[in-house]
Design an enzyme around this catalytic site. Structure first.
Site, PDB file in Angstrom:
ATOM      1  N   LYS A 110       3.823   4.997  -0.170  1.00  0.00           N
ATOM      2  CA  LYS A 110       5.129   5.594  -0.455  1.00  0.00           C
ATOM      3  C   LYS A 110       4.973   6.938  -1.147  1.00  0.00           C
ATOM      4  O   LYS A 110       5.708   7.886  -0.862  1.00  0.00           O
ATOM      5  CB  LYS A 110       5.995   4.635  -1.262  1.00  0.00           C
ATOM      6  CG  LYS A 110       6.570   3.554  -0.356  1.00  0.00           C
ATOM      7  CD  LYS A 110       7.520   2.626  -1.037  1.00  0.00           C
ATOM      8  CE  LYS A 110       8.037   1.587  -0.045  1.00  0.00           C
ATOM      9  NZ  LYS A 110       8.238   0.284  -0.658  1.00  0.00           N
ATOM     10  N   LYS A 189       3.248   1.303  13.512  1.00  0.00           N
ATOM     11  CA  LYS A 189       4.062   0.182  13.032  1.00  0.00           C
ATOM     12  C   LYS A 189       5.548   0.574  13.029  1.00  0.00           C
ATOM     13  O   LYS A 189       5.896   1.665  12.556  1.00  0.00           O
ATOM     14  CB  LYS A 189       3.631  -0.167  11.600  1.00  0.00           C
ATOM     15  CG  LYS A 189       4.479  -1.226  10.954  1.00  0.00           C
ATOM     16  CD  LYS A 189       4.276  -1.284   9.446  1.00  0.00           C
ATOM     17  CE  LYS A 189       5.599  -1.660   8.798  1.00  0.00           C
ATOM     18  NZ  LYS A 189       5.554  -1.922   7.390  1.00  0.00           N
ATOM     19  N   LYS A 192      11.344   1.712   9.135  1.00  0.00           N
ATOM     20  CA  LYS A 192      12.446   2.624   8.826  1.00  0.00           C
ATOM     21  C   LYS A 192      11.927   3.984   8.412  1.00  0.00           C
ATOM     22  O   LYS A 192      12.466   5.013   8.761  1.00  0.00           O
ATOM     23  CB  LYS A 192      13.261   2.052   7.657  1.00  0.00           C
ATOM     24  CG  LYS A 192      14.111   0.872   8.051  1.00  0.00           C
ATOM     25  CD  LYS A 192      14.667   0.151   6.846  1.00  0.00           C
ATOM     26  CE  LYS A 192      13.797  -1.025   6.462  1.00  0.00           C
ATOM     27  NZ  LYS A 192      14.482  -2.118   5.775  1.00  0.00           N
TER      28      LYS A 192
HETATM   29  P1  AMP Z   1      11.366  -4.322   4.908  1.00  0.00           P
HETATM   30  O1  AMP Z   1      12.370  -3.819   5.865  1.00  0.00           O
HETATM   31  O2  AMP Z   1      10.233  -3.376   4.693  1.00  0.00           O
HETATM   32  O3  AMP Z   1      12.002  -4.854   3.643  1.00  0.00           O
HETATM   33  O4  AMP Z   1      10.705  -5.566   5.624  1.00  0.00           O
HETATM   34  C1  AMP Z   1      11.348  -6.816   5.777  1.00  0.00           C
HETATM   35  C2  AMP Z   1      10.424  -7.801   6.445  1.00  0.00           C
HETATM   36  O5  AMP Z   1      10.152  -7.381   7.798  1.00  0.00           O
HETATM   37  C3  AMP Z   1       9.039  -7.923   5.778  1.00  0.00           C
HETATM   38  O6  AMP Z   1       8.640  -9.276   5.781  1.00  0.00           O
HETATM   39  C4  AMP Z   1       8.148  -7.092   6.642  1.00  0.00           C
HETATM   40  O7  AMP Z   1       6.823  -7.527   6.597  1.00  0.00           O
HETATM   41  C5  AMP Z   1       8.740  -7.295   8.030  1.00  0.00           C
HETATM   42  N1  AMP Z   1       8.459  -6.137   8.908  1.00  0.00           N
HETATM   43  C6  AMP Z   1       8.969  -4.900   8.780  1.00  0.00           C
HETATM   44  N2  AMP Z   1       8.494  -4.079   9.770  1.00  0.00           N
HETATM   45  C7  AMP Z   1       7.658  -4.846  10.531  1.00  0.00           C
HETATM   46  C8  AMP Z   1       6.864  -4.599  11.712  1.00  0.00           C
HETATM   47  N3  AMP Z   1       6.850  -3.404  12.312  1.00  0.00           N
HETATM   48  N4  AMP Z   1       6.135  -5.626  12.202  1.00  0.00           N
HETATM   49  C9  AMP Z   1       6.156  -6.845  11.618  1.00  0.00           C
HETATM   50  N5  AMP Z   1       6.879  -7.135  10.520  1.00  0.00           N
HETATM   51  C10 AMP Z   1       7.628  -6.177   9.974  1.00  0.00           C
END
Ligand code: AMP
Ligand code: TRP
Length: 319
Positions: A110, A189, A192
Protein backbone atom coordinates in the site's frame (compact mmCIF):
# COMPACT_ATOMS: atom_id res chain seq x y z
CA UNK A 1 -17.84 -24.57 14.44
CA UNK A 2 -17.69 -20.81 14.13
CA UNK A 3 -16.88 -19.23 10.79
CA UNK A 4 -15.98 -15.59 10.33
CA UNK A 5 -14.92 -13.30 7.52
CA UNK A 6 -14.92 -9.65 6.57
CA UNK A 7 -14.64 -7.47 3.52
CA UNK A 8 -13.58 -3.86 3.36
CA UNK A 9 -16.05 -1.36 1.89
CA UNK A 10 -13.32 0.23 -0.17
CA UNK A 11 -15.00 -0.20 -3.58
CA UNK A 12 -17.44 -2.25 -5.60
CA UNK A 13 -17.51 -6.04 -5.22
CA UNK A 14 -15.81 -7.87 -8.07
CA UNK A 15 -15.25 -11.41 -9.32
CA UNK A 16 -12.06 -11.70 -7.24
CA UNK A 17 -14.04 -11.05 -4.08
CA UNK A 18 -16.73 -13.48 -5.12
CA UNK A 19 -14.52 -16.45 -5.99
CA UNK A 20 -11.77 -15.70 -3.46
CA UNK A 21 -14.04 -15.35 -0.49
CA UNK A 22 -17.79 -14.75 -0.84
CA UNK A 23 -18.69 -18.02 -2.54
CA UNK A 24 -17.12 -20.22 0.13
CA UNK A 25 -18.25 -17.96 2.98
CA UNK A 26 -21.83 -18.13 1.74
CA UNK A 27 -21.68 -21.92 1.36
CA UNK A 28 -20.28 -22.25 4.89
CA UNK A 29 -23.30 -20.49 6.42
CA UNK A 30 -24.98 -23.92 6.24
CA UNK A 31 -22.21 -25.66 8.14
CA UNK A 32 -21.78 -23.71 11.32
CA UNK A 33 -22.35 -20.43 13.10
CA UNK A 34 -21.30 -17.83 10.57
CA UNK A 35 -20.32 -14.22 11.31
CA UNK A 36 -19.73 -11.98 8.31
CA UNK A 37 -19.04 -8.30 8.56
CA UNK A 38 -18.30 -5.17 6.60
CA UNK A 39 -14.90 -3.94 7.77
CA UNK A 40 -15.67 -0.23 7.82
CA UNK A 41 -13.01 0.68 10.38
CA UNK A 42 -10.43 -1.02 8.18
CA UNK A 43 -11.63 0.85 5.09
CA UNK A 44 -10.83 4.14 6.83
CA UNK A 45 -7.15 3.36 6.19
CA UNK A 46 -7.73 4.00 2.48
CA UNK A 47 -11.12 5.75 2.06
CA UNK A 48 -11.28 9.25 3.51
CA UNK A 49 -14.49 10.53 1.91
CA UNK A 50 -17.37 9.96 4.38
CA UNK A 51 -20.08 9.92 1.69
CA UNK A 52 -18.16 7.40 -0.36
CA UNK A 53 -17.59 5.21 2.69
CA UNK A 54 -21.33 5.27 3.48
CA UNK A 55 -22.35 4.32 -0.03
CA UNK A 56 -19.69 1.61 -0.24
CA UNK A 57 -20.99 0.07 2.99
CA UNK A 58 -24.50 -0.05 1.58
CA UNK A 59 -23.29 -1.53 -1.72
CA UNK A 60 -21.35 -4.30 -0.01
CA UNK A 61 -24.37 -5.14 2.13
CA UNK A 62 -26.60 -5.36 -0.94
CA UNK A 63 -24.00 -7.41 -2.78
CA UNK A 64 -23.57 -10.04 -0.07
CA UNK A 65 -27.29 -10.45 0.37
CA UNK A 66 -27.84 -10.63 -3.40
CA UNK A 67 -25.19 -13.35 -3.71
CA UNK A 68 -26.97 -15.53 -1.17
CA UNK A 69 -25.93 -14.51 2.33
CA UNK A 70 -28.93 -15.50 4.42
CA UNK A 71 -29.36 -13.31 7.52
CA UNK A 72 -31.43 -16.11 9.12
CA UNK A 73 -28.36 -18.33 9.01
CA UNK A 74 -25.42 -15.94 9.26
CA UNK A 75 -24.89 -12.96 11.54
CA UNK A 76 -24.26 -10.10 9.11
CA UNK A 77 -23.08 -6.80 10.57
CA UNK A 78 -20.94 -3.72 10.34
CA UNK A 79 -17.62 -3.93 12.16
CA UNK A 80 -18.40 -0.54 13.72
CA UNK A 81 -21.53 -1.92 15.40
CA UNK A 82 -19.08 -3.57 17.82
CA UNK A 83 -16.70 -0.90 19.12
CA UNK A 84 -15.39 -3.46 21.66
CA UNK A 85 -13.09 -4.57 18.85
CA UNK A 86 -10.85 -1.59 19.61
CA UNK A 87 -10.38 -2.48 23.25
CA UNK A 88 -9.35 -5.96 22.23
CA UNK A 89 -7.10 -4.59 19.49
CA UNK A 90 -5.30 -2.52 22.12
CA UNK A 91 -4.81 -5.52 24.37
CA UNK A 92 -3.48 -7.53 21.44
CA UNK A 93 -1.16 -4.74 20.36
CA UNK A 94 0.64 -4.96 23.69
CA UNK A 95 1.77 -8.50 22.85
CA UNK A 96 2.41 -7.87 19.13
CA UNK A 97 6.08 -7.54 18.14
CA UNK A 98 6.77 -4.58 15.83
CA UNK A 99 8.75 -6.89 13.56
CA UNK A 100 5.69 -9.02 12.88
CA UNK A 101 3.85 -6.01 11.45
CA UNK A 102 6.92 -4.66 9.66
CA UNK A 103 7.06 -7.86 7.63
CA UNK A 104 3.48 -7.56 6.31
CA UNK A 105 3.36 -7.40 2.49
CA UNK A 106 0.05 -5.61 2.42
CA UNK A 107 1.46 -2.62 4.37
CA UNK A 108 4.50 -2.43 2.10
CA UNK A 109 2.35 -2.75 -1.04
CA UNK A 110 0.00 0.00 0.00
CA UNK A 111 2.85 2.38 0.75
CA UNK A 112 4.44 1.54 -2.59
CA UNK A 113 1.12 2.47 -4.19
CA UNK A 114 1.18 5.91 -2.58
CA UNK A 115 -1.00 5.53 0.53
CA UNK A 116 0.37 7.48 3.47
CA UNK A 117 2.03 5.20 5.99
CA UNK A 118 -0.41 5.99 8.83
CA UNK A 119 -0.37 4.16 12.12
CA UNK A 120 -3.79 2.74 11.17
CA UNK A 121 -2.39 1.15 8.05
CA UNK A 122 0.54 -0.26 10.01
CA UNK A 123 -1.66 -1.60 12.82
CA UNK A 124 -4.28 -2.95 10.38
CA UNK A 125 -3.42 -6.62 11.04
CA UNK A 126 -3.87 -6.15 14.81
CA UNK A 127 -7.41 -4.86 14.29
CA UNK A 128 -8.01 -7.80 11.96
CA UNK A 129 -6.74 -10.20 14.66
CA UNK A 130 -9.17 -8.57 17.09
CA UNK A 131 -12.01 -9.06 14.58
CA UNK A 132 -11.32 -12.76 14.44
CA UNK A 133 -10.45 -13.49 18.07
CA UNK A 134 -13.36 -11.47 19.46
CA UNK A 135 -15.76 -14.06 17.99
CA UNK A 136 -13.61 -17.10 18.84
CA UNK A 137 -13.73 -18.10 15.17
CA UNK A 138 -12.42 -21.53 14.14
CA UNK A 139 -12.43 -21.00 10.38
CA UNK A 140 -11.77 -17.89 8.34
CA UNK A 141 -12.58 -18.12 4.61
CA UNK A 142 -10.42 -15.57 2.75
CA UNK A 143 -8.55 -15.12 -0.50
CA UNK A 144 -4.88 -16.02 -0.76
CA UNK A 145 -3.79 -12.40 -0.29
CA UNK A 146 -5.00 -12.55 3.33
CA UNK A 147 -2.90 -15.58 4.24
CA UNK A 148 -0.18 -13.56 5.95
CA UNK A 149 -2.74 -11.61 7.98
CA UNK A 150 -4.15 -14.89 9.23
CA UNK A 151 -0.69 -16.05 10.23
CA UNK A 152 -0.20 -12.81 12.15
CA UNK A 153 -3.55 -13.39 13.89
CA UNK A 154 -2.50 -16.87 14.92
CA UNK A 155 0.88 -15.63 16.21
CA UNK A 156 -0.78 -12.90 18.25
CA UNK A 157 -3.37 -15.29 19.70
CA UNK A 158 -0.72 -17.84 20.66
CA UNK A 159 1.37 -15.14 22.32
CA UNK A 160 -1.59 -13.80 24.26
CA UNK A 161 -2.65 -17.27 25.39
CA UNK A 162 0.90 -18.07 26.43
CA UNK A 163 1.09 -14.94 28.52
CA UNK A 164 -2.41 -14.85 30.02
CA UNK A 165 -3.85 -18.37 29.75
CA UNK A 166 -6.18 -19.97 27.21
CA UNK A 167 -8.39 -17.04 26.26
CA UNK A 168 -8.61 -17.36 22.48
CA UNK A 169 -9.46 -20.07 19.97
CA UNK A 170 -6.63 -20.34 17.42
CA UNK A 171 -8.27 -19.81 14.01
CA UNK A 172 -7.55 -21.77 10.83
CA UNK A 173 -7.42 -20.00 7.48
CA UNK A 174 -9.70 -21.45 4.82
CA UNK A 175 -8.13 -20.60 1.48
CA UNK A 176 -9.44 -22.10 -1.75
CA UNK A 177 -6.18 -23.08 -3.40
CA UNK A 178 -8.13 -24.08 -6.53
CA UNK A 179 -9.11 -20.46 -7.02
CA UNK A 180 -5.97 -18.94 -5.52
CA UNK A 181 -5.99 -15.59 -7.24
CA UNK A 182 -8.56 -14.41 -9.76
CA UNK A 183 -6.82 -12.51 -12.57
CA UNK A 184 -8.02 -9.07 -13.65
CA UNK A 185 -8.35 -7.46 -17.09
CA UNK A 186 -4.59 -6.99 -17.36
CA UNK A 187 -3.71 -10.48 -16.12
CA UNK A 188 -2.49 -9.23 -12.70
CA UNK A 189 -4.45 -10.07 -9.54
CA UNK A 190 -7.96 -8.61 -9.86
CA UNK A 191 -8.00 -5.75 -7.38
CA UNK A 192 -9.81 -2.48 -6.79
CA UNK A 193 -6.50 -0.75 -6.49
CA UNK A 194 -5.24 -1.93 -9.89
CA UNK A 195 -8.41 -0.79 -11.65
CA UNK A 196 -8.61 -4.08 -13.48
CA UNK A 197 -11.82 -5.44 -11.98
CA UNK A 198 -14.98 -6.98 -13.38
CA UNK A 199 -17.72 -5.87 -11.00
CA UNK A 200 -20.52 -8.19 -9.96
CA UNK A 201 -23.14 -5.48 -10.30
CA UNK A 202 -22.28 -3.16 -13.15
CA UNK A 203 -24.27 -1.94 -16.13
CA UNK A 204 -24.26 -4.22 -19.19
CA UNK A 205 -22.48 -1.81 -21.54
CA UNK A 206 -19.40 -0.91 -19.50
CA UNK A 207 -19.18 -4.56 -18.43
CA UNK A 208 -19.02 -5.86 -21.99
CA UNK A 209 -16.56 -3.12 -22.90
CA UNK A 210 -14.28 -4.31 -20.11
CA UNK A 211 -14.53 -7.97 -21.16
CA UNK A 212 -13.74 -7.04 -24.76
CA UNK A 213 -10.72 -5.12 -23.44
CA UNK A 214 -9.13 -8.05 -21.57
CA UNK A 215 -5.44 -8.14 -22.38
CA UNK A 216 -4.48 -10.97 -24.77
CA UNK A 217 -1.42 -11.79 -26.86
CA UNK A 218 -1.09 -11.31 -30.62
CA UNK A 219 -1.55 -14.92 -31.80
CA UNK A 220 -3.14 -14.77 -35.29
CA UNK A 221 -6.75 -15.89 -35.78
CA UNK A 222 -5.94 -19.25 -37.45
CA UNK A 223 -3.27 -20.32 -34.96
CA UNK A 224 -3.90 -22.29 -31.73
CA UNK A 225 -3.99 -19.97 -28.73
CA UNK A 226 -1.83 -20.49 -25.64
CA UNK A 227 -3.89 -21.90 -22.77
CA UNK A 228 -1.27 -21.49 -20.05
CA UNK A 229 -1.75 -18.21 -18.19
CA UNK A 230 -4.78 -17.19 -20.27
CA UNK A 231 -7.02 -14.73 -18.40
CA UNK A 232 -9.97 -15.66 -20.62
CA UNK A 233 -9.67 -19.33 -19.71
CA UNK A 234 -9.10 -18.63 -16.02
CA UNK A 235 -12.34 -16.61 -15.89
CA UNK A 236 -14.27 -19.12 -17.95
CA UNK A 237 -13.21 -21.94 -15.64
CA UNK A 238 -14.81 -20.06 -12.75
CA UNK A 239 -18.16 -19.25 -14.33
CA UNK A 240 -18.87 -21.85 -17.04
CA UNK A 241 -20.28 -25.34 -16.59
CA UNK A 242 -17.50 -27.99 -16.84
CA UNK A 243 -18.55 -29.23 -20.34
CA UNK A 244 -18.86 -25.69 -21.57
CA UNK A 245 -15.40 -24.87 -20.24
CA UNK A 246 -13.92 -27.97 -21.92
CA UNK A 247 -15.37 -26.89 -25.22
CA UNK A 248 -14.10 -23.36 -24.76
CA UNK A 249 -10.63 -24.62 -23.97
CA UNK A 250 -10.69 -26.90 -27.05
CA UNK A 251 -11.45 -23.92 -29.25
CA UNK A 252 -8.22 -22.32 -27.98
CA UNK A 253 -6.21 -25.42 -28.85
CA UNK A 254 -7.84 -25.85 -32.25
CA UNK A 255 -7.19 -22.31 -33.51
CA UNK A 256 -9.41 -20.69 -36.12
CA UNK A 257 -11.08 -18.32 -33.69
CA UNK A 258 -9.85 -14.82 -32.97
CA UNK A 259 -9.63 -13.31 -29.51
CA UNK A 260 -12.60 -11.07 -30.34
CA UNK A 261 -14.85 -14.11 -30.75
CA UNK A 262 -13.36 -15.83 -27.73
CA UNK A 263 -14.07 -12.75 -25.63
CA UNK A 264 -17.66 -12.60 -26.88
CA UNK A 265 -18.14 -16.24 -25.85
CA UNK A 266 -16.71 -15.48 -22.41
CA UNK A 267 -19.01 -12.48 -22.09
CA UNK A 268 -22.03 -14.76 -22.60
CA UNK A 269 -20.76 -17.14 -19.90
CA UNK A 270 -20.09 -14.31 -17.45
CA UNK A 271 -23.45 -12.64 -18.00
CA UNK A 272 -25.33 -15.88 -17.56
CA UNK A 273 -23.52 -16.50 -14.30
CA UNK A 274 -24.17 -13.02 -12.92
CA UNK A 275 -27.80 -12.47 -13.97
CA UNK A 276 -29.46 -14.18 -10.97
CA UNK A 277 -27.31 -12.15 -8.54
CA UNK A 278 -28.07 -8.95 -10.40
CA UNK A 279 -31.81 -9.59 -10.33
CA UNK A 280 -31.69 -10.15 -6.59
CA UNK A 281 -29.58 -7.01 -6.19
CA UNK A 282 -32.22 -4.88 -7.96
CA UNK A 283 -34.95 -6.24 -5.70
CA UNK A 284 -32.98 -5.49 -2.54
CA UNK A 285 -32.02 -2.06 -3.80
CA UNK A 286 -35.63 -1.00 -3.74
CA UNK A 287 -35.81 -1.75 0.00
CA UNK A 288 -32.90 0.01 1.73
CA UNK A 289 -34.75 -0.04 5.06
CA UNK A 290 -34.73 -3.82 5.10
CA UNK A 291 -30.98 -3.93 4.46
CA UNK A 292 -30.36 -1.52 7.33
CA UNK A 293 -32.53 -3.60 9.64
CA UNK A 294 -30.60 -6.75 8.77
CA UNK A 295 -27.30 -5.05 9.58
CA UNK A 296 -28.68 -3.57 12.79
CA UNK A 297 -29.98 -6.91 14.05
CA UNK A 298 -26.73 -8.61 13.10
CA UNK A 299 -24.82 -5.93 15.01
CA UNK A 300 -26.81 -6.55 18.19
CA UNK A 301 -26.17 -10.32 18.01
CA UNK A 302 -22.48 -9.91 17.21
CA UNK A 303 -22.01 -7.44 20.04
CA UNK A 304 -23.37 -9.77 22.68
CA UNK A 305 -20.92 -12.50 21.61
CA UNK A 306 -18.07 -9.98 21.50
CA UNK A 307 -18.78 -8.66 24.99
CA UNK A 308 -18.39 -12.13 26.46
CA UNK A 309 -14.97 -12.63 24.92
CA UNK A 310 -13.86 -9.16 25.91
CA UNK A 311 -14.89 -9.81 29.52
CA UNK A 312 -12.81 -13.00 29.49
CA UNK A 313 -9.81 -11.11 28.13
CA UNK A 314 -10.22 -8.29 30.66
CA UNK A 315 -10.22 -10.73 33.56
CA UNK A 316 -7.21 -12.54 32.10
CA UNK A 317 -5.09 -9.38 31.86
CA UNK A 318 -6.20 -8.02 35.24
CA UNK A 319 -8.32 -5.05 34.16
P1 AMP B 1 -10.88 -6.90 -0.15
O1 AMP B 1 -11.77 -6.40 -1.21
O2 AMP B 1 -9.44 -6.62 -0.41
O3 AMP B 1 -11.37 -6.51 1.23
O4 AMP B 1 -10.99 -8.48 -0.23
C1 AMP B 1 -12.11 -9.21 0.22
C2 AMP B 1 -11.87 -10.69 0.06
O5 AMP B 1 -11.77 -11.02 -1.34
C3 AMP B 1 -10.55 -11.18 0.69
O6 AMP B 1 -10.77 -12.44 1.30
C4 AMP B 1 -9.62 -11.30 -0.47
O7 AMP B 1 -8.63 -12.26 -0.26
C5 AMP B 1 -10.54 -11.72 -1.61
N1 AMP B 1 -10.01 -11.29 -2.92
C6 AMP B 1 -9.91 -10.03 -3.36
N2 AMP B 1 -9.38 -10.00 -4.63
C7 AMP B 1 -9.14 -11.31 -4.97
C8 AMP B 1 -8.61 -11.96 -6.14
N3 AMP B 1 -8.24 -11.27 -7.22
N4 AMP B 1 -8.52 -13.31 -6.12
C9 AMP B 1 -8.91 -14.02 -5.04
N5 AMP B 1 -9.42 -13.47 -3.92
C10 AMP B 1 -9.55 -12.14 -3.86
N1 TRP C 1 -8.30 -7.55 5.54
C1 TRP C 1 -9.42 -8.19 4.91
C2 TRP C 1 -9.36 -7.85 3.40
O1 TRP C 1 -8.85 -6.86 2.99
C3 TRP C 1 -10.75 -7.72 5.46
C4 TRP C 1 -10.89 -8.15 6.88
C5 TRP C 1 -10.87 -7.35 7.98
C6 TRP C 1 -11.06 -9.49 7.34
N2 TRP C 1 -11.04 -8.09 9.11
C7 TRP C 1 -11.14 -9.41 8.76
C8 TRP C 1 -11.14 -10.72 6.71
C9 TRP C 1 -11.32 -10.56 9.56
C10 TRP C 1 -11.31 -11.87 7.50
C11 TRP C 1 -11.39 -11.78 8.90
O2 TRP C 1 -9.87 -8.61 2.64
Amino acid sequence: MRILSGVQPSGALHLGNYFGMMQSAIALQNQGEAFYFIADYHAMTTVSDPKLLQSNIHEIALGFLACGLDPEKAVFFRQSAVPEVHELAWMLSTVTPMGLLERCHSFKDKIARGFSPSHGLFAYPVLMAADILLYQANRVPVGKDQKQHLEVTRDIALKFNEQYGEVFVIPEPDIREAVATVPGLDGQKMSKSYQNTLELFSEAKPFSKKVMGIKTDSTPVEAPKPTEGSTLLALSRLVAKPEEYQEYESSFRAGGKGYGDLKKALLVQLERFLVPFQEEYQKLKSDPKKVNEILHEGGVKARSVAQKTLEKARIAVGI
